[in-house]
Design a protein around this motif. Structure first.
Motif, PDB file in Angstrom:
ATOM      1  N   MET A 174       0.858  -1.166   0.000  1.00 54.68           N
ATOM      2  CA  MET A 174       0.000   0.000   0.000  1.00 54.68           C
ATOM      3  C   MET A 174       0.907   1.232   0.000  1.00 54.68           C
ATOM      4  N   LYS A 175       0.662   2.146  -0.887  1.00 51.93           N
ATOM      5  CA  LYS A 175       1.451   3.373  -0.969  1.00 51.93           C
ATOM      6  C   LYS A 175       0.577   4.537  -0.541  1.00 51.93           C
ATOM      7  N   LEU A 176       0.905   5.137   0.587  1.00 50.93           N
ATOM      8  CA  LEU A 176       0.159   6.272   1.101  1.00 50.93           C
ATOM      9  C   LEU A 176       0.892   7.561   0.792  1.00 50.93           C
ATOM     10  N   LYS A 177       0.130   8.624   0.619  1.00 50.76           N
ATOM     11  CA  LYS A 177       0.701   9.936   0.356  1.00 50.76           C
ATOM     12  C   LYS A 177       0.619  10.784   1.620  1.00 50.76           C
ATOM     13  N   ILE A 178       1.378  11.870   1.633  1.00 58.10           N
ATOM     14  CA  ILE A 178       1.346  12.789   2.762  1.00 58.10           C
ATOM     15  C   ILE A 178      -0.055  13.388   2.879  1.00 58.10           C
ATOM     16  N   PHE A 179      -0.550  13.510   4.082  1.00 58.39           N
ATOM     17  CA  PHE A 179      -1.859  14.029   4.467  1.00 58.39           C
ATOM     18  C   PHE A 179      -3.013  13.059   4.200  1.00 58.39           C
ATOM     19  N   ASP A 180      -2.732  11.807   3.859  1.00 55.49           N
ATOM     20  CA  ASP A 180      -3.783  10.790   3.833  1.00 55.49           C
ATOM     21  C   ASP A 180      -4.187  10.495   5.270  1.00 55.49           C
ATOM     22  N   VAL A 181      -5.452  10.184   5.475  1.00 52.53           N
ATOM     23  CA  VAL A 181      -5.958   9.850   6.807  1.00 52.53           C
ATOM     24  C   VAL A 181      -6.314   8.370   6.808  1.00 52.53           C
ATOM     25  N   VAL A 182      -5.831   7.652   7.817  1.00 48.98           N
ATOM     26  CA  VAL A 182      -6.060   6.217   7.915  1.00 48.98           C
ATOM     27  C   VAL A 182      -6.639   5.863   9.272  1.00 48.98           C
ATOM     28  N   GLU A 183      -7.331   4.735   9.315  1.00 48.57           N
ATOM     29  CA  GLU A 183      -7.807   4.189  10.586  1.00 48.57           C
ATOM     30  C   GLU A 183      -6.849   3.083  10.991  1.00 48.57           C
ATOM     31  N   LEU A 184      -6.419   3.121  12.237  1.00 44.49           N
ATOM     32  CA  LEU A 184      -5.498   2.109  12.749  1.00 44.49           C
ATOM     33  C   LEU A 184      -6.266   0.947  13.342  1.00 44.49           C
ATOM     34  N   LYS A 185      -5.599  -0.170  13.498  1.00 45.43           N
ATOM     35  CA  LYS A 185      -6.250  -1.366  14.042  1.00 45.43           C
ATOM     36  C   LYS A 185      -6.678  -1.191  15.489  1.00 45.43           C
ATOM     37  N   ASP A 186      -6.075  -0.241  16.214  1.00 44.97           N
ATOM     38  CA  ASP A 186      -6.473  -0.004  17.606  1.00 44.97           C
ATOM     39  C   ASP A 186      -7.658   0.959  17.713  1.00 44.97           C
ATOM     40  N   GLY A 187      -8.212   1.413  16.573  1.00 39.72           N
ATOM     41  CA  GLY A 187      -9.382   2.285  16.582  1.00 39.72           C
ATOM     42  C   GLY A 187      -9.058   3.756  16.448  1.00 39.72           C
ATOM     43  N   ASN A 188      -7.815   4.145  16.652  1.00 40.69           N
ATOM     44  CA  ASN A 188      -7.418   5.540  16.487  1.00 40.69           C
ATOM     45  C   ASN A 188      -7.279   5.878  15.010  1.00 40.69           C
ATOM     46  N   LYS A 189      -7.177   7.160  14.728  1.00 39.68           N
ATOM     47  CA  LYS A 189      -6.979   7.612  13.361  1.00 39.68           C
ATOM     48  C   LYS A 189      -5.628   8.310  13.277  1.00 39.68           C
ATOM     49  N   ALA A 190      -5.058   8.349  12.080  1.00 40.70           N
ATOM     50  CA  ALA A 190      -3.731   8.938  11.908  1.00 40.70           C
ATOM     51  C   ALA A 190      -3.662   9.691  10.592  1.00 40.70           C
ATOM     52  N   THR A 191      -2.948  10.808  10.614  1.00 42.89           N
ATOM     53  CA  THR A 191      -2.653  11.570   9.412  1.00 42.89           C
ATOM     54  C   THR A 191      -1.191  11.324   9.073  1.00 42.89           C
ATOM     55  N   ILE A 192      -0.923  10.935   7.845  1.00 39.88           N
ATOM     56  CA  ILE A 192       0.435  10.642   7.404  1.00 39.88           C
ATOM     57  C   ILE A 192       1.195  11.953   7.212  1.00 39.88           C
ATOM     58  N   LEU A 193       2.354  12.071   7.855  1.00 37.14           N
ATOM     59  CA  LEU A 193       3.185  13.270   7.754  1.00 37.14           C
ATOM     60  C   LEU A 193       4.404  13.055   6.859  1.00 37.14           C
ATOM     61  N   GLU A 194       4.985  11.865   6.907  1.00 38.28           N
ATOM     62  CA  GLU A 194       6.134  11.499   6.074  1.00 38.28           C
ATOM     63  C   GLU A 194       5.990  10.039   5.701  1.00 38.28           C
ATOM     64  N   ASN A 195       6.450   9.683   4.506  1.00 38.49           N
ATOM     65  CA  ASN A 195       6.397   8.282   4.131  1.00 38.49           C
ATOM     66  C   ASN A 195       7.795   7.761   3.829  1.00 38.49           C
TER      67      ASN A 195
END
Length: 56
Positions: free
Chosen positions: A1-22
């Motif tokens: 999976m290739k994510l870009k900067i500022f993509d928003v993802v849901e983590l397996k622990d239920g939290n959410k994350a914004t990608i800052l660097e890949n």
């Protein structure tokens, strides 16, 4: 999976994350809880990601 900067993802622990660097298989991300309160900035792996919520 290739994510870009500022993509928003849901983590397996239920939290959410914004990608800052890949990187190769790791991403530096800002983690927020369900209420939108910032928890921390940490490095996550692809296996920590449940699904992509917003992709630019």
């Amino acid at each position: 999976m290739k994510l870009k900067i500022f993509d928003v993802v849901e983590l397996k622990d239920g939290n959410k994350a914004t990608i800052l660097e890949n990187g190769r298989n790791t991403y530096k991300a800002e983690i927020v809880n369900n209420q939108g309160i910032r928890q921390e900035i940490k490095t996550i792996n692809e296996i920590d990601i449940n699904k992509v919520i917003i992709s630019r």
